[in-house]
Design a protein around this motif. Sequence first.
Motif, mmCIF file in Angstrom:
data_model
loop_
_atom_site.group_PDB
_atom_site.id
_atom_site.type_symbol
_atom_site.label_atom_id
_atom_site.label_comp_id
_atom_site.label_asym_id
_atom_site.label_seq_id
_atom_site.Cartn_x
_atom_site.Cartn_y
_atom_site.Cartn_z
ATOM 1 N N ALA A 126 -0.813 43.863 -17.145
ATOM 2 C CA ALA A 126 -0.392 43.633 -18.214
ATOM 3 C C ALA A 126 -1.468 43.486 -19.361
ATOM 4 N N ARG A 127 -2.668 43.118 -19.102
ATOM 5 C CA ARG A 127 -3.744 43.158 -20.046
ATOM 6 C C ARG A 127 -4.846 44.110 -19.802
ATOM 7 N N GLU A 128 -4.757 44.690 -18.463
ATOM 8 C CA GLU A 128 -5.992 45.549 -17.797
ATOM 9 C C GLU A 128 -5.885 46.787 -18.627
ATOM 10 N N THR A 129 -4.891 47.312 -19.065
ATOM 11 C CA THR A 129 -4.732 48.343 -19.801
ATOM 12 C C THR A 129 -5.495 48.277 -21.373
ATOM 13 N N GLY A 130 -5.350 47.019 -21.953
ATOM 14 C CA GLY A 130 -6.113 46.959 -23.015
ATOM 15 C C GLY A 130 -7.602 46.782 -22.697
ATOM 16 N N ASP A 131 -7.811 46.253 -21.613
ATOM 17 C CA ASP A 131 -9.324 46.111 -21.239
ATOM 18 C C ASP A 131 -10.000 47.325 -21.137
ATOM 19 N N VAL A 132 -9.226 48.413 -20.442
ATOM 20 C CA VAL A 132 -9.745 49.815 -20.390
ATOM 21 C C VAL A 132 -10.071 50.295 -21.667
ATOM 22 N N ASP A 133 -9.064 50.187 -22.597
ATOM 23 C CA ASP A 133 -9.263 50.689 -23.934
ATOM 24 C C ASP A 133 -10.449 50.079 -24.518
ATOM 25 N N ARG A 134 -10.696 48.858 -24.312
ATOM 26 C CA ARG A 134 -12.018 48.088 -24.786
ATOM 27 C C ARG A 134 -13.322 48.707 -24.275
ATOM 28 N N LEU A 135 -13.117 49.072 -22.959
ATOM 29 C CA LEU A 135 -14.295 49.725 -22.201
ATOM 30 C C LEU A 135 -14.639 50.885 -22.823
ATOM 31 N N LEU A 136 -13.616 51.804 -23.128
ATOM 32 C CA LEU A 136 -13.836 52.967 -23.794
ATOM 33 C C LEU A 136 -14.415 53.011 -25.123
ATOM 34 N N GLU A 137 -13.873 52.053 -25.859
ATOM 35 C CA GLU A 137 -14.601 51.865 -27.107
ATOM 36 C C GLU A 137 -16.253 51.180 -26.975
ATOM 37 N N CYS A 138 -16.515 50.649 -25.977
ATOM 38 C CA CYS A 138 -17.866 50.285 -25.686
ATOM 39 C C CYS A 138 -18.951 51.325 -25.338
ATOM 40 N N ILE A 139 -18.199 52.385 -24.541
ATOM 41 C CA ILE A 139 -18.762 53.714 -24.303
ATOM 42 C C ILE A 139 -19.052 54.349 -25.598
ATOM 43 N N GLY A 140 -18.236 54.278 -26.613
ATOM 44 C CA GLY A 140 -18.478 55.172 -27.725
ATOM 45 C C GLY A 140 -17.990 56.477 -27.551
ATOM 46 N N ASN A 141 -18.277 57.393 -28.658
ATOM 47 C CA ASN A 141 -18.116 58.565 -28.976
ATOM 48 C C ASN A 141 -18.619 59.623 -27.838
ATOM 49 N N GLU A 142 -18.263 59.734 -26.511
ATOM 50 C CA GLU A 142 -19.085 60.686 -25.590
ATOM 51 C C GLU A 142 -17.968 61.188 -24.937
ATOM 52 N N GLU A 143 -18.301 62.412 -24.187
ATOM 53 C CA GLU A 143 -17.429 63.015 -23.147
ATOM 54 C C GLU A 143 -17.291 62.054 -22.099
ATOM 55 N N VAL A 144 -16.144 61.589 -21.976
ATOM 56 C CA VAL A 144 -15.636 60.652 -20.757
ATOM 57 C C VAL A 144 -14.611 61.258 -19.864
ATOM 58 N N ILE A 145 -14.899 60.756 -18.692
ATOM 59 C CA ILE A 145 -13.980 61.158 -17.544
ATOM 60 C C ILE A 145 -13.313 59.758 -17.008
ATOM 61 N N LEU A 146 -12.344 59.575 -16.369
ATOM 62 C CA LEU A 146 -11.958 58.298 -15.713
ATOM 63 C C LEU A 146 -11.671 58.510 -14.202
ATOM 64 N N GLY A 147 -12.178 57.708 -13.388
ATOM 65 C CA GLY A 147 -12.041 57.632 -11.903
ATOM 66 C C GLY A 147 -11.700 56.393 -11.654
ATOM 67 N N GLY A 148 -10.794 56.242 -10.560
ATOM 68 C CA GLY A 148 -10.278 55.049 -9.858
ATOM 69 C C GLY A 148 -9.930 55.061 -8.524
ATOM 70 N N ARG A 149 -9.522 54.083 -8.091
ATOM 71 C CA ARG A 149 -9.027 54.073 -6.547
ATOM 72 C C ARG A 149 -7.915 52.856 -6.508
ATOM 73 N N GLY A 150 -6.677 53.449 -6.138
ATOM 74 C CA GLY A 150 -5.486 52.359 -5.987
ATOM 75 C C GLY A 150 -5.200 51.938 -7.200
ATOM 76 N N PHE A 151 -5.000 50.684 -7.353
ATOM 77 C CA PHE A 151 -4.999 49.874 -8.801
ATOM 78 C C PHE A 151 -5.674 50.612 -9.919
ATOM 79 N N GLY A 152 -6.907 50.834 -9.568
ATOM 80 C CA GLY A 152 -7.822 51.535 -10.938
ATOM 81 C C GLY A 152 -7.435 52.949 -11.166
ATOM 82 N N ALA A 153 -7.002 53.580 -9.947
ATOM 83 C CA ALA A 153 -6.248 54.781 -10.282
ATOM 84 C C ALA A 153 -5.190 54.910 -11.281
ATOM 85 N N VAL A 154 -4.521 53.825 -11.316
ATOM 86 C CA VAL A 154 -3.025 53.785 -11.839
ATOM 87 C C VAL A 154 -3.620 53.312 -13.424
ATOM 88 N N LEU A 155 -4.623 52.644 -13.252
ATOM 89 C CA LEU A 155 -4.909 52.255 -14.931
ATOM 90 C C LEU A 155 -5.658 53.227 -15.319
#
Length: 249
Positions: A126-155
């Motif tokens: 419910a709020r983790e989706t926004g948390d991931v958006d904030r993490l991407l903002e913290c990373i900045g303007n870079e080439e980013v790939i996402l990885g995750g396991r289980g719940f993290g993969a769904v996010l």
Amino acid sequence: MGLLILFIIAGLLLLICSVLAIVHAAISPARDGMGRALAHDLPTSPGDLGCTFESWTCRTRDGLDLPAWDVQGVTGGPTLLWLHDHGGSRLSDLRDLQDWLSWCGRVILVDLRGHGDAPGTCMLGARETGDVDRLLECIGNEEVILGGRGFGAVLALDASSRSTKSLPVWGIAPYQSVRARFDEEMRGRGIPGWPLRVLAMTVLRLTGRRPLEPCNDVQADRVRIADVDEPIPASPWWDASVSGDESSS
């Protein structure tokens, strides 16, 4: 008659306690922290693997500071943001770190809210989706790939589907549906699914913790859904010039 009423009251109390126990396990999973790592002789940080890393925190929109490890990889490689499973932490997938570092420029491991060293309680998406958006903002303007396991993969899949950028995803064993995930967890604990699952999910929704359903609206050519035993890729899996068997464990 009095004895029957007592049995009914006892049954209702047992039902309520069972539902509350399920809800508590969902929003406050056991912390996967340094104690478990030390007890099982596992690495407690990227430094134990000989990796160069920095620690920082990312503040969520509701004021929580999520701790992250920012691990240095090869020059010119993409940045991987790794999201752990429900009940896990940034410690959980250190075993795969060096495989990712063979071609990623940075690997960022984060504790999601209510997990590891992060404050708060799990919001089940419910709020983790926004948390991931904030993490991407913290990373900045870079080439980013996402990885995750289980719940993290769904996010990760959810973030990719909502992004205006093209975000490749390596998702390990995302759950097929919230219902399936709950049923699997409850079977593992020897708890009957009905009616406890329905009641627990109702309580979660009423408290603003509507579990996140998997998203299938992503670019299939840049998304890889992997089995738990599938090797970590040795190079970008969305690169057409790379054959499917070029991977390392």
